[in-house]
Enzyme design. Sequence first.
Site, PDB file in Angstrom:
ATOM      1  N   ASN A 157      -5.229  -0.723  -6.193  1.00  0.00           N
ATOM      2  CA  ASN A 157      -6.454  -1.831  -6.341  1.00  0.00           C
ATOM      3  C   ASN A 157      -7.625  -0.954  -6.402  1.00  0.00           C
ATOM      4  O   ASN A 157      -8.280  -0.481  -5.490  1.00  0.00           O
ATOM      5  CB  ASN A 157      -6.496  -2.917  -5.242  1.00  0.00           C
ATOM      6  CG  ASN A 157      -7.548  -3.742  -5.525  1.00  0.00           C
ATOM      7  OD1 ASN A 157      -8.376  -3.786  -6.269  1.00  0.00           O
ATOM      8  ND2 ASN A 157      -7.884  -4.570  -4.327  1.00  0.00           N
ATOM      9  N   TRP A 158      -8.239  -0.744  -7.220  1.00  0.00           N
ATOM     10  CA  TRP A 158      -9.395   0.122  -7.219  1.00  0.00           C
ATOM     11  C   TRP A 158     -10.919  -0.547  -6.826  1.00  0.00           C
ATOM     12  O   TRP A 158     -11.843   0.023  -6.676  1.00  0.00           O
ATOM     13  CB  TRP A 158      -9.677   0.846  -8.944  1.00  0.00           C
ATOM     14  CG  TRP A 158      -8.806   1.721  -9.556  1.00  0.00           C
ATOM     15  CD1 TRP A 158      -7.836   2.488  -8.676  1.00  0.00           C
ATOM     16  CD2 TRP A 158      -8.796   2.260 -10.608  1.00  0.00           C
ATOM     17  NE1 TRP A 158      -7.418   3.117  -9.342  1.00  0.00           N
ATOM     18  CE2 TRP A 158      -7.718   3.303 -10.505  1.00  0.00           C
ATOM     19  CE3 TRP A 158      -9.436   2.120 -11.797  1.00  0.00           C
ATOM     20  CZ2 TRP A 158      -7.319   4.086 -11.738  1.00  0.00           C
ATOM     21  CZ3 TRP A 158      -9.064   3.180 -12.840  1.00  0.00           C
ATOM     22  CH2 TRP A 158      -8.239   3.970 -12.683  1.00  0.00           C
ATOM     23  N   LYS A 159     -10.645  -1.753  -6.800  1.00  0.00           N
ATOM     24  CA  LYS A 159     -11.851  -2.626  -6.464  1.00  0.00           C
ATOM     25  C   LYS A 159     -13.247  -2.256  -7.373  1.00  0.00           C
ATOM     26  O   LYS A 159     -12.796  -1.997  -8.657  1.00  0.00           O
ATOM     27  CB  LYS A 159     -12.249  -2.340  -4.961  1.00  0.00           C
ATOM     28  CG  LYS A 159     -10.906  -2.436  -4.016  1.00  0.00           C
ATOM     29  CD  LYS A 159     -11.156  -2.485  -2.613  1.00  0.00           C
ATOM     30  CE  LYS A 159     -10.015  -2.717  -1.624  1.00  0.00           C
ATOM     31  NZ  LYS A 159     -10.017  -2.704  -0.437  1.00  0.00           N
TER      32      LYS A 159
ATOM     33  N   SER B  31      -5.167   0.386   4.533  1.00  0.00           N
ATOM     34  CA  SER B  31      -5.288   1.917   4.901  1.00  0.00           C
ATOM     35  C   SER B  31      -3.921   2.541   4.517  1.00  0.00           C
ATOM     36  O   SER B  31      -3.455   3.667   5.206  1.00  0.00           O
ATOM     37  CB  SER B  31      -5.676   1.858   6.318  1.00  0.00           C
ATOM     38  OG  SER B  31      -6.937   1.593   6.485  1.00  0.00           O
TER      39      SER B  31
ATOM     40  N   GLY C 148      -5.834   0.670  -1.767  1.00  0.00           N
ATOM     41  CA  GLY C 148      -7.071   0.930  -1.991  1.00  0.00           C
ATOM     42  C   GLY C 148      -7.573   1.994  -2.290  1.00  0.00           C
ATOM     43  O   GLY C 148      -7.466   2.728  -3.266  1.00  0.00           O
ATOM     44  N   GLY C 149      -8.401   2.637  -1.435  1.00  0.00           N
ATOM     45  CA  GLY C 149      -9.186   3.849  -1.285  1.00  0.00           C
ATOM     46  C   GLY C 149      -7.958   4.921  -1.996  1.00  0.00           C
ATOM     47  O   GLY C 149      -8.505   5.911  -2.702  1.00  0.00           O
TER      48      GLY C 149
ATOM     49  N   GLU D 240      -1.778  -8.398   3.564  1.00  0.00           N
ATOM     50  CA  GLU D 240      -2.776  -7.216   3.780  1.00  0.00           C
ATOM     51  C   GLU D 240      -3.674  -7.872   5.014  1.00  0.00           C
ATOM     52  O   GLU D 240      -4.466  -8.586   4.810  1.00  0.00           O
ATOM     53  CB  GLU D 240      -3.880  -7.282   2.519  1.00  0.00           C
ATOM     54  CG  GLU D 240      -3.432  -6.349   1.271  1.00  0.00           C
ATOM     55  CD  GLU D 240      -4.033  -5.801   0.226  1.00  0.00           C
ATOM     56  OE1 GLU D 240      -3.970  -4.570   0.121  1.00  0.00           O
ATOM     57  OE2 GLU D 240      -4.968  -6.510   0.071  1.00  0.00           O
TER      58      GLU D 240
HETATM   59  P1  13P Z   1      -7.329   0.396   1.632  1.00  0.00           P
HETATM   60  O1  13P Z   1      -6.116   0.893   1.031  1.00  0.00           O
HETATM   61  O2  13P Z   1      -8.588   1.093   1.159  1.00  0.00           O
HETATM   62  O3  13P Z   1      -7.549   0.125   3.116  1.00  0.00           O
HETATM   63  O4  13P Z   1      -7.444  -1.034   0.752  1.00  0.00           O
HETATM   64  C1  13P Z   1      -6.220  -1.932   1.045  1.00  0.00           C
HETATM   65  C2  13P Z   1      -6.589  -3.062  -0.098  1.00  0.00           C
HETATM   66  O5  13P Z   1      -7.668  -3.932  -0.026  1.00  0.00           O
HETATM   67  C3  13P Z   1      -5.911  -2.928  -1.291  1.00  0.00           C
HETATM   68  O6  13P Z   1      -6.087  -4.103  -1.883  1.00  0.00           O
END
Ligand code: 13P
Length: 264
Positions: free
Chosen positions: A9-11, A226, A247-248, A180
Amino acid sequence: MRTKMLAGNWKMNNGGAATKDFITNLENWFSKDPVGKKSAAAVSSKAIEVVVAPPFTSIESACSAKQTDIIQIAAQNVYHKPKGAFTGEVSLPMLEEAGCKYAIIGHSERRHVFGESNEDLEKKLIATLESRVLPIFCVGELLEERESGNMKKVLDTQLESAWRSLTSDVVADMVVIAYEPVWAIGTGQTASDDDAEDACDYIRTLAYEKFGVTSSDSLRILYGGSVKPENSASLLAQRDIDGLLIGGASLDADSFEKIIASAL
Ligand code: 13P
């Protein structure tokens, strides 16, 4: 056997040019690197599935950069109406036309930053299931809800409204749930393997009670929060964790590839 999903998920990161480069490089890794080739074979045999969710404006770049079906594309959000006067929203027919296989619904940032309610998300889930796009429906508790012993109550509420109009067949074949915990997202504080498994096991139990054994056995449940190459293998080894929503660490090709490889 449930196909393990590794979904990035690249946000709000990566415009069209960066998306094109990322997808091209990732496809090169699948075709040239020895571990990448093994991963591509695992995709072909349906042992794993790789998904990337770019921002709306980069979806078209991702879909046109793709030369194969190894990577599937997801949207990060949807609106439940097919068209009309809804400024700023994007509909399911638009996502279908752009080439999305999945849409993330109810991510914690949608719930807590943008105020989307369980009722809003129920509408989005139903509309998505009526389209050709498949939902990745997110649930998870805040830190204070966990600390006050209410994790299961929060999951009950979030899933009760989401699931109330679904049938067993739909849950078995079409739905992916992502657990999540909000306190683990972007904080570096991953849930322990036991805590993540405990919540995913609880979600599967709820599915069993409502929809029966076939649906609960088929339902894919992801963990997110994370995730990084250092913790992905042990999370994926948990009985009820069928994949990861990243995410990150999905923004960096090397760490995303390592996470994919950890599912082999
Ligand atoms: P992180 O992996 O950056 O904590 O983000 C998780 C997330 O929100 C994936 O949708």
